[in-house]
Design a protein around this motif. Sequence first.
Motif, PDB file in Angstrom:
ATOM      1  N   LEU A  11       0.830  -1.191   0.000  1.00  0.00           N
ATOM      2  CA  LEU A  11       0.000   0.000   0.000  1.00  0.00           C
ATOM      3  C   LEU A  11       0.867   1.245   0.000  1.00  0.00           C
ATOM      4  O   LEU A  11       2.096   1.155   0.152  1.00  0.00           O
ATOM      5  N   THR A  12       0.241   2.391  -0.197  1.00  0.00           N
ATOM      6  CA  THR A  12       0.950   3.663  -0.210  1.00  0.00           C
ATOM      7  C   THR A  12       0.404   4.546   0.898  1.00  0.00           C
ATOM      8  O   THR A  12      -0.808   4.669   1.073  1.00  0.00           O
ATOM      9  N   VAL A  13       1.323   5.149   1.662  1.00  0.00           N
ATOM     10  CA  VAL A  13       0.956   6.084   2.723  1.00  0.00           C
ATOM     11  C   VAL A  13       1.472   7.457   2.330  1.00  0.00           C
ATOM     12  O   VAL A  13       2.660   7.620   2.016  1.00  0.00           O
ATOM     13  N   GLU A  14       0.595   8.443   2.324  1.00  0.00           N
ATOM     14  CA  GLU A  14       0.975   9.809   1.978  1.00  0.00           C
ATOM     15  C   GLU A  14       1.405  10.555   3.232  1.00  0.00           C
ATOM     16  O   GLU A  14       0.727  10.521   4.257  1.00  0.00           O
ATOM     17  N   ASN A  15       2.537  11.253   3.140  1.00  0.00           N
ATOM     18  CA  ASN A  15       2.979  12.155   4.200  1.00  0.00           C
ATOM     19  C   ASN A  15       3.362  13.469   3.542  1.00  0.00           C
ATOM     20  O   ASN A  15       4.470  13.626   3.034  1.00  0.00           O
ATOM     21  N   GLY A  16       2.414  14.397   3.502  1.00  0.00           N
ATOM     22  CA  GLY A  16       2.641  15.625   2.758  1.00  0.00           C
ATOM     23  C   GLY A  16       2.783  15.307   1.280  1.00  0.00           C
ATOM     24  O   GLY A  16       1.917  14.648   0.696  1.00  0.00           O
ATOM     25  N   ASP A  17       3.886  15.745   0.669  1.00  0.00           N
ATOM     26  CA  ASP A  17       4.087  15.470  -0.756  1.00  0.00           C
ATOM     27  C   ASP A  17       4.935  14.231  -1.000  1.00  0.00           C
ATOM     28  O   ASP A  17       5.402  14.000  -2.111  1.00  0.00           O
ATOM     29  N   THR A  18       5.117  13.419   0.042  1.00  0.00           N
ATOM     30  CA  THR A  18       5.912  12.201  -0.082  1.00  0.00           C
ATOM     31  C   THR A  18       5.003  10.975  -0.046  1.00  0.00           C
ATOM     32  O   THR A  18       4.216  10.804   0.891  1.00  0.00           O
ATOM     33  N   ALA A  19       5.102  10.136  -1.075  1.00  0.00           N
ATOM     34  CA  ALA A  19       4.346   8.886  -1.137  1.00  0.00           C
ATOM     35  C   ALA A  19       5.259   7.754  -0.679  1.00  0.00           C
ATOM     36  O   ALA A  19       6.316   7.528  -1.269  1.00  0.00           O
ATOM     37  N   LEU A  20       4.851   7.054   0.360  1.00  0.00           N
ATOM     38  CA  LEU A  20       5.685   6.029   0.981  1.00  0.00           C
ATOM     39  C   LEU A  20       5.160   4.637   0.647  1.00  0.00           C
ATOM     40  O   LEU A  20       3.993   4.332   0.899  1.00  0.00           O
ATOM     41  N   ALA A  21       6.028   3.806   0.084  1.00  0.00           N
ATOM     42  CA  ALA A  21       5.673   2.431  -0.239  1.00  0.00           C
ATOM     43  C   ALA A  21       5.792   1.580   1.021  1.00  0.00           C
ATOM     44  O   ALA A  21       6.845   1.541   1.661  1.00  0.00           O
ATOM     45  N   VAL A  22       4.705   0.909   1.363  1.00  0.00           N
ATOM     46  CA  VAL A  22       4.621   0.144   2.607  1.00  0.00           C
ATOM     47  C   VAL A  22       4.169  -1.273   2.287  1.00  0.00           C
ATOM     48  O   VAL A  22       3.338  -1.484   1.400  1.00  0.00           O
ATOM     49  N   ARG A  23       4.701  -2.241   3.012  1.00  0.00           N
ATOM     50  CA  ARG A  23       4.272  -3.630   2.866  1.00  0.00           C
ATOM     51  C   ARG A  23       3.797  -4.138   4.224  1.00  0.00           C
ATOM     52  O   ARG A  23       4.562  -4.172   5.196  1.00  0.00           O
ATOM     53  N   ASP A  24       2.540  -4.523   4.273  1.00  0.00           N
ATOM     54  CA  ASP A  24       1.968  -5.108   5.489  1.00  0.00           C
ATOM     55  C   ASP A  24       2.070  -6.622   5.354  1.00  0.00           C
ATOM     56  O   ASP A  24       1.374  -7.237   4.555  1.00  0.00           O
TER      57      ASP A  24
END
Length: 314
Positions: A11-24
């Motif tokens: 999934l992708t988590v947004e933090n401001g203008d940064t898109a973070l690739a995350v794996r659960d």
Amino acid sequence: MPSRRVHPTDLTVENGDTALAVRDHGGSGTPVLLLHGASRTLADWSGVAAELTADHRVVSMDLRAHGRSSSGSGPWTIPAVLGDIEAVLERLDIPEAVPVGHSLGGMLAALYADAHPRTPAAVNLDGFGWGRPEQYAGRDPEAVVQDLDRAHAFARAAAGRTFPPEALDSVRERTTAMGKELGIAPELFEEGFRRSLGETEDGQLFLRPERERAVEMLTVLRELDMFPVYRRLTCPVLIVRAERLPEQGGELAWFDALMAASAQGLRRDLDELATGHPHVTVGTVHATHAMLLECPRTVAADIRAFTNRPHVRS
């Protein structure tokens, strides 16, 4: 305890203008967030994560400018990355997860715990940075500074280096060859290699982070001294050191000598730290810095033994 088969979710988590690739990775129990090293990706954690899901809720992420996470508009800084970590934990509703990191990720784990007092514990696997010149046992500090300048210049020159598309196979082969020397199966490098591959506007390829962010990151790393952080921490912290040093030899023999002095000084200073600070546990793994890929089951067992302690779970 044997690991259970789970199906990770990306999934992708947004933090401001940064898109973070995350794996659960799933699982249940003590939640942990796995943080990779500089110029690496969350793929490094695949083997360890599969072992931990037996009794942990496991999440990993690509740090900003790494893997499939974006760079953001600002420079690569520690506060920005710690903000990314907080955003991921809040989004997945595990704000009190134990940050577990390797190399740069290990330093970030300790820094996150230092900045967030509710963090129950932290794990740093072989993340020490360059340290102070006097930490290099048996070496003249001025000579150490010269060698560190040389190593930093070498790293800066290689950071984000571009290559033409027709050189892709050659670059991939060089990358997997390093793994073969350490006895690591080439396929373990493949996902990380694919996740790291970037392309410039003119069609050149590079391995992330892109040069500007990589140079910023290297500058930050050179200034980090983790020992004051360890002394400030009040939560339990596990610090694991790799016992084996791969030898470069040849023109890089000077670097081998530098790393040997660093290892000797770290052994001394970590033992002293653990003696005076009961919240610090120091361990070793009979592996090189690439411990996540060399012996994931051993690393997972060490993490589990620490995070399943009652004072960590609470």
